[in-house]
Design a protein around this motif. Sequence first.
Motif, mmCIF file in Angstrom:
data_model
loop_
_atom_site.group_PDB
_atom_site.id
_atom_site.type_symbol
_atom_site.label_atom_id
_atom_site.label_comp_id
_atom_site.label_asym_id
_atom_site.label_seq_id
_atom_site.Cartn_x
_atom_site.Cartn_y
_atom_site.Cartn_z
ATOM 1 N N PHE A 234 0.794 -1.281 -0.252
ATOM 2 C CA PHE A 234 0.224 -0.091 0.380
ATOM 3 C C PHE A 234 0.917 1.343 0.709
ATOM 4 O O PHE A 234 0.276 2.306 1.027
ATOM 5 C CB PHE A 234 -0.815 0.160 1.381
ATOM 6 N N SER A 235 1.823 1.268 -1.023
ATOM 7 C CA SER A 235 3.091 2.932 -1.068
ATOM 8 C C SER A 235 2.241 3.208 -1.891
ATOM 9 O O SER A 235 2.512 3.130 -2.989
ATOM 10 C CB SER A 235 4.227 2.273 -1.173
ATOM 11 N N LEU A 236 0.929 4.285 -1.856
ATOM 12 C CA LEU A 236 -0.126 4.420 -2.444
ATOM 13 C C LEU A 236 0.553 6.348 -2.119
ATOM 14 O O LEU A 236 -0.310 6.816 -3.122
ATOM 15 C CB LEU A 236 -1.296 4.784 -1.850
ATOM 16 N N GLY A 237 1.647 7.050 -1.634
ATOM 17 C CA GLY A 237 1.670 8.093 -1.081
ATOM 18 C C GLY A 237 0.755 9.098 -0.366
ATOM 19 O O GLY A 237 1.069 10.444 -0.550
ATOM 20 N N GLY A 238 0.371 8.622 0.419
ATOM 21 C CA GLY A 238 -0.583 9.314 1.603
ATOM 22 C C GLY A 238 -0.769 7.547 2.752
ATOM 23 O O GLY A 238 -0.591 7.043 2.725
ATOM 24 N N SER A 239 -1.237 8.493 3.438
ATOM 25 C CA SER A 239 -1.644 7.842 4.967
ATOM 26 C C SER A 239 -3.184 7.061 4.417
ATOM 27 O O SER A 239 -3.983 7.143 3.621
ATOM 28 C CB SER A 239 -2.178 9.042 5.769
ATOM 29 N N LEU A 240 -2.901 5.188 5.175
ATOM 30 C CA LEU A 240 -3.928 4.661 4.988
ATOM 31 C C LEU A 240 -4.302 4.575 6.311
ATOM 32 O O LEU A 240 -3.866 3.978 7.363
ATOM 33 C CB LEU A 240 -3.555 3.385 4.292
ATOM 34 N N PHE A 264 3.008 0.184 12.807
ATOM 35 C CA PHE A 264 2.200 0.596 11.389
ATOM 36 C C PHE A 264 1.568 1.727 10.954
ATOM 37 O O PHE A 264 1.336 2.550 10.236
ATOM 38 C CB PHE A 264 0.850 -0.588 11.433
ATOM 39 N N GLU A 265 1.570 2.003 12.287
ATOM 40 C CA GLU A 265 0.950 3.896 12.441
ATOM 41 C C GLU A 265 2.493 4.680 11.844
ATOM 42 O O GLU A 265 2.512 5.810 11.235
ATOM 43 C CB GLU A 265 -0.086 3.922 13.823
ATOM 44 N N GLY A 268 2.480 4.893 8.883
ATOM 45 C CA GLY A 268 1.121 5.942 8.331
ATOM 46 C C GLY A 268 0.524 5.257 7.851
ATOM 47 O O GLY A 268 -0.689 4.941 7.260
ATOM 48 N N ILE A 269 0.376 4.057 8.504
ATOM 49 C CA ILE A 269 -1.066 3.053 8.167
ATOM 50 C C ILE A 269 -1.975 2.810 9.452
ATOM 51 O O ILE A 269 -0.810 2.130 10.363
ATOM 52 C CB ILE A 269 -0.455 1.569 8.018
ATOM 53 N N PHE A 270 -2.908 3.247 9.629
ATOM 54 C CA PHE A 270 -3.696 3.476 11.076
ATOM 55 C C PHE A 270 -5.073 1.940 11.164
ATOM 56 O O PHE A 270 -5.234 1.802 9.659
ATOM 57 C CB PHE A 270 -4.219 4.337 11.011
ATOM 58 N N ILE A 271 -5.177 1.750 11.577
ATOM 59 C CA ILE A 271 -5.485 0.170 11.711
ATOM 60 C C ILE A 271 -6.716 0.866 12.996
ATOM 61 O O ILE A 271 -6.601 0.667 14.313
ATOM 62 C CB ILE A 271 -5.101 -0.942 12.468
ATOM 63 N N ARG A 272 -7.939 0.578 12.615
ATOM 64 C CA ARG A 272 -8.752 0.944 13.610
ATOM 65 C C ARG A 272 -10.037 0.277 13.507
ATOM 66 O O ARG A 272 -10.987 0.398 11.624
ATOM 67 C CB ARG A 272 -9.311 2.241 13.743
ATOM 68 N N LYS A 287 -6.179 10.160 16.058
ATOM 69 C CA LYS A 287 -5.316 11.336 14.999
ATOM 70 C C LYS A 287 -4.025 10.418 13.182
ATOM 71 O O LYS A 287 -3.572 9.862 14.288
ATOM 72 C CB LYS A 287 -4.930 12.575 15.424
ATOM 73 N N PRO A 288 -4.651 10.912 12.656
ATOM 74 C CA PRO A 288 -4.812 11.942 12.499
ATOM 75 C C PRO A 288 -6.532 11.555 11.903
ATOM 76 O O PRO A 288 -6.436 10.477 11.494
ATOM 77 C CB PRO A 288 -4.466 12.226 10.629
#
Length: 402
Positions: A234-240, A264-265, A268-272, A287-288
């Motif tokens: 998921f190297s997409l150039g933004g947060s996930l 992971f955070e 740039g990968i946030f899991i909730r 956040k974010p």
Amino acid sequence: MRKTIIAGPSHIQRWKSNIAKGALPHADAEVVMVGFGGAPMWSASIRNEVCRSFEPGNSDIYLLIGDYRFGNSIFDDPSQNGSDTFVDGHSSIRRDLINTNSDRLLALKVEEALDYYVATFGESVKLIYWDMVGRRAIDMLQGRYVIAGEYNHPSWGKSFPGKFRKSNVVEMRDLFDYPLGEISRLYLDDSLHPTHVGYNFLSNIIFNGMGVSKAFDVARQSTLDMYMKEFSRFSLGGSLLISGNSVWVDTLRRVLGISGIKAFESAGIFIRPTGFANGRPITQDFKPYYFDYVLVVSFEEDIGSFSSNNPYFKNNVMSSPISPKVAYIPWEPSISQMFGNGTFTSPRAVSSLSAMSEPRAHWCRGLEDYEMRDLIEIGLRGEPNWNGIKAVVEVGVSQFSA
């Protein structure tokens, strides 16, 4: 080459199945795995298979000890007079037969069976008190059987079982030095089946000869490295944000634990999950608030149903000022197609799933290319194995790239 014999309850059955599915690696050794769901340590059939497989001077036996209460239906069997240590015909746990007296008698029966194994196989047998560590961690996290700050289980009391067996015991008590949340990463569910971390931990002990602490440290780090490498797709150039109300999300969080989620955070990968904790939306507690990409894995059939039933998520994540790109994967509707009506017991399933009439009508676009049984654990709950984790990542990447 020495033979390794691993025996126990469904944990062994699942291990063997996941190897066959390619979700866990084959051991570089001759391995015999013996087990079935809810198997008590005093199962005669398991004892007989271990004895048949054992080669004196060329075998190591590892007994993965399950819940002492397994097979408690023996107390409702008039044909059993208690004279035989090993019997068949009893497995799993009947809730109506749980009481203080049966707990005590079953604990004694398990230890009597272990006495036999130690007396028969000597130093060739090692005992892993697997369920006891997991039960202790879960109970203590929930404040059960904790008296004056001390854990006191109804089956084995204050003393952790097996401490008098010395050289035959794998010292699982070494895990007590770790936070309870980290120990929980070994266990997939309340039945204490191993997670990916758990199987790597057991492999480190059994096949790599590591002590308990090193085996645990290496298992946590190696599993995290595997997951970080996979999710780096998921190297997409933004947060996930990875979210949803599926058992798939629950399983991912169990494997990673708090420390893995934080790692992971940092990437740039946030899991909730979606849902509520202490009356507040879980998604509100981090956040974010705005994400470039959102991967939703849900038990609901489509993104419309999911959004309608999760208004906070819809109004604050999906409708953020940056308009995230969304990938949606209906995990439970996809895998439920494998189960007959009324048999799918996923903790995240809904009643409508068993009523679907069109075999492939609700499969996620992309998942239909997989053999679905290879993506999940044995059982009726639908938890993903490593194949299932990777499949969702692949489909998610594909949807984001479309």
